[in-house]
Design an enzyme around this catalytic site. Structure first.
Site, PDB file in Angstrom:
ATOM      1  N   THR A 245       0.584  -1.100  -0.196  1.00  0.00           N
ATOM      2  CA  THR A 245      -0.075   0.207   0.176  1.00  0.00           C
ATOM      3  C   THR A 245       1.153   1.039   0.102  1.00  0.00           C
ATOM      4  OG1 THR A 245      -0.007  -0.067   2.336  1.00  0.00           O
ATOM      5  CG2 THR A 245      -1.473  -0.800   1.404  1.00  0.00           C
ATOM      6  N   ARG A 247       3.963   2.252  -2.046  1.00  0.00           N
ATOM      7  CA  ARG A 247       4.186   3.235  -3.447  1.00  0.00           C
ATOM      8  C   ARG A 247       4.597   1.897  -4.537  1.00  0.00           C
ATOM      9  NH1 ARG A 247       1.377   6.886  -2.032  1.00  0.00           N
ATOM     10  NH2 ARG A 247       1.596   8.700  -2.942  1.00  0.00           N
ATOM     11  N   ASP A 271      -2.121  -2.352  -3.960  1.00  0.00           N
ATOM     12  CA  ASP A 271      -3.009  -1.163  -3.749  1.00  0.00           C
ATOM     13  C   ASP A 271      -2.655  -0.279  -4.875  1.00  0.00           C
ATOM     14  OD1 ASP A 271      -5.570   0.482  -3.483  1.00  0.00           O
ATOM     15  OD2 ASP A 271      -4.256   1.914  -2.157  1.00  0.00           O
ATOM     16  N   GLU A 276       1.419   4.687 -12.320  1.00  0.00           N
ATOM     17  CA  GLU A 276      -0.067   4.404 -11.891  1.00  0.00           C
ATOM     18  C   GLU A 276      -0.664   5.226 -13.806  1.00  0.00           C
ATOM     19  OE1 GLU A 276      -1.571   4.700  -8.101  1.00  0.00           O
ATOM     20  OE2 GLU A 276      -0.146   3.638  -8.016  1.00  0.00           O
ATOM     21  N   HIS A 294      -5.271   2.335  -6.061  1.00  0.00           N
ATOM     22  CA  HIS A 294      -4.739   2.884  -5.602  1.00  0.00           C
ATOM     23  C   HIS A 294      -6.269   3.392  -4.028  1.00  0.00           C
ATOM     24  CE1 HIS A 294      -1.429   6.322  -4.612  1.00  0.00           C
ATOM     25  NE2 HIS A 294      -2.237   6.035  -3.426  1.00  0.00           N
ATOM     26  N   GLY A 296      -5.615   3.205  -0.749  1.00  0.00           N
ATOM     27  CA  GLY A 296      -5.921   3.420   0.360  1.00  0.00           C
ATOM     28  C   GLY A 296      -6.369   4.645   1.252  1.00  0.00           C
ATOM     29  N   SER A 297      -7.124   6.050   0.443  1.00  0.00           N
ATOM     30  CA  SER A 297      -7.562   6.927   1.388  1.00  0.00           C
ATOM     31  C   SER A 297      -8.904   6.999   0.518  1.00  0.00           C
ATOM     32  CB  SER A 297      -6.117   8.474   0.928  1.00  0.00           C
ATOM     33  OG  SER A 297      -6.100   8.377  -0.060  1.00  0.00           O
TER      34      SER A 297
HETATM   35  C1  DGY Z   1      -1.195   9.607  -0.224  1.00  0.00           C
HETATM   36  O1  DGY Z   1      -1.489  10.557   0.459  1.00  0.00           O
HETATM   37  O2  DGY Z   1       0.120   9.465  -0.513  1.00  0.00           O
HETATM   38  C2  DGY Z   1      -1.308   8.198  -1.000  1.00  0.00           C
HETATM   39  O3  DGY Z   1      -1.320   7.571  -2.006  1.00  0.00           O
HETATM   40  C3  DGY Z   1      -3.470   9.486  -1.028  1.00  0.00           C
HETATM   41  O4  DGY Z   1      -3.968   8.371  -1.406  1.00  0.00           O
END
Ligand code: DGY
Length: 328
Positions: A245, A247, A271, A276, A294, A296-297
């Site tokens: 999760t 990079r 993810d 990308e 992607h 994650g957030s």
């Molecule tokens: C970040 O904040 O770096 C994330 O990868 C985007 O969700």
């Protein structure tokens, strides 16, 4: 790009469409130039739009590549680049520092959402969730059988976390609830209350041999490019699961794809990807790769909080105060 507010407020270039509540606050507090079409912008586009708008601040996102050339092309009036992300690998921080540009990020607010996705990836990979989903969607499910899509338990397995910062620790807390034993490697050992029984490995190489599941939680830097390479995959126990999760650039795609294709690794949950959204095509054909775009957030709560945090940083700088999340 659209101008919504009087010019007396600082001109803020917002590079992508943001959650409504975040755009509303940006438009209230700044002469915000929004991107209602959500058009993807190159670094050169961002610099050109900033110049055209007379921008004094830029609110960019993790997908906006601000390399040295883009930073050099930003107009002098731009004082701050506030990125809507915790990661800053898309910004040439040395170039920003050299020209005295403030760069801020959004730490903390995405820790839980990202840790949740790491667990989703672990479960999805271990329990073959995407294979099952594809089977149903393809109309190929002929009914329950005792040997269909057998995965593996997380409970009782050893989770190795590389990078035990906020997100790594949040992953450890969740994984404990699944009955996993936690191992970690980090530049510095955590105090015992934070360690909460996790086994510290000063040397990540030495930890790899005990990782039934390996989860990566360190930033992408020139030193960590392709950190997970063939030699390190070889140190993992046969049938291990890899989760990323962090990079995409921290993984050697060719090596990971080869290990998944040969069965040396049981599965991977990913993810994030190098380049990308044009991920290595080898992943798409692998049944044992559980892939997310992607996410994650990607919760409403988290994305709002990220936007507000970026705006807090912009507010501080334009009020002449120190930005709370200044990176350079
Ligand atoms: C970040 O904040 O770096 C994330 O990868 C985007 O969700």
């Amino acid at each position: 790009m659209r101008s919504d507010t009087p010019a007396s407020r600082p001109v803020l270039l917002v590079t992508r469409r943001l959650p409504d509540a975040v755009e509303a606050r940006a438009a209230r507090d700044f002469d915000a130039r929004l991107n209602p079409q959500d058009r993807a912008l190159s670094g050169a586009d961002i610099a050109a739009l900033a110049r055209e708008a007379g921008a004094e601040g830029v609110l960019c996102t993790a997908g906006d590549r601000l390399d040295a050339a883009a930073i050099a092309a930003l107009p002098d009036a731009v004082r701050i680049v506030a990125t809507f992300s915790v990661g800053t690998d898309h910004i040439d921080l040395n170039a920003a520092k050299a020209r005295g540009l403030i760069v801020t990020n959004t730490p903390d607010v995405l820790t839980d959402a990202t840790a949740d996705i790491a667990l989703l990836l672990m479960l999805g990979a271990a329990r073959r969730a995407s294979e099952g989903e594809r089977m149903i969607r393809a109309g190929a499910w002929t009914g329950w059988t005792p040997t269909q899509l057998l995965g593996t338990h997380l409970g009782g397995k050893r989770l190795g976390i590389v990078g035990m910062g906020r997100i790594g620790q949040a992953v450890a807390r969740r994984a404990r609830a699944f009955g996993m034993t936690i191992h970690y490697s980090n530049r510095r050992r955590l105090p015992s209350e934070q360690e909460a029984g996790a086994v510290y490995h000063a040397d990540p190489e030495e930890m790899l041999a005990v990782c039934d599941v390996l989860s990566l939680h360190f930033p992408a830097t020139p030193d960590t490019t392709r950190w997970l390479k063939a030699e390190r995959i070889e140190r993992l126990p046969p049938g291990a699961i890899v989760v990323n999760t962090a990079r995409g650039s921290v993984v050697d795609d060719e090596a990971l794809i080869a290990a998944l294709a040969s069965g040396r690794l049981a599965a991977a949950g990913l993810d994030v990807f190098e380049n990308e959204p044009n991920l290595h095509p080898g992943y798409r054909g692998l049944e044992n790769a559980f892939l997310l775009p992607h996410l994650g957030s990607a919760t409403v709560e988290t994305r709002n909080a990220m936007g507000f945090r970026a705006l807090d940083n912009l507010d501080a700088v334009f009020a002449g105060a120190a930005a709370p999340d200044r990176v350079v």
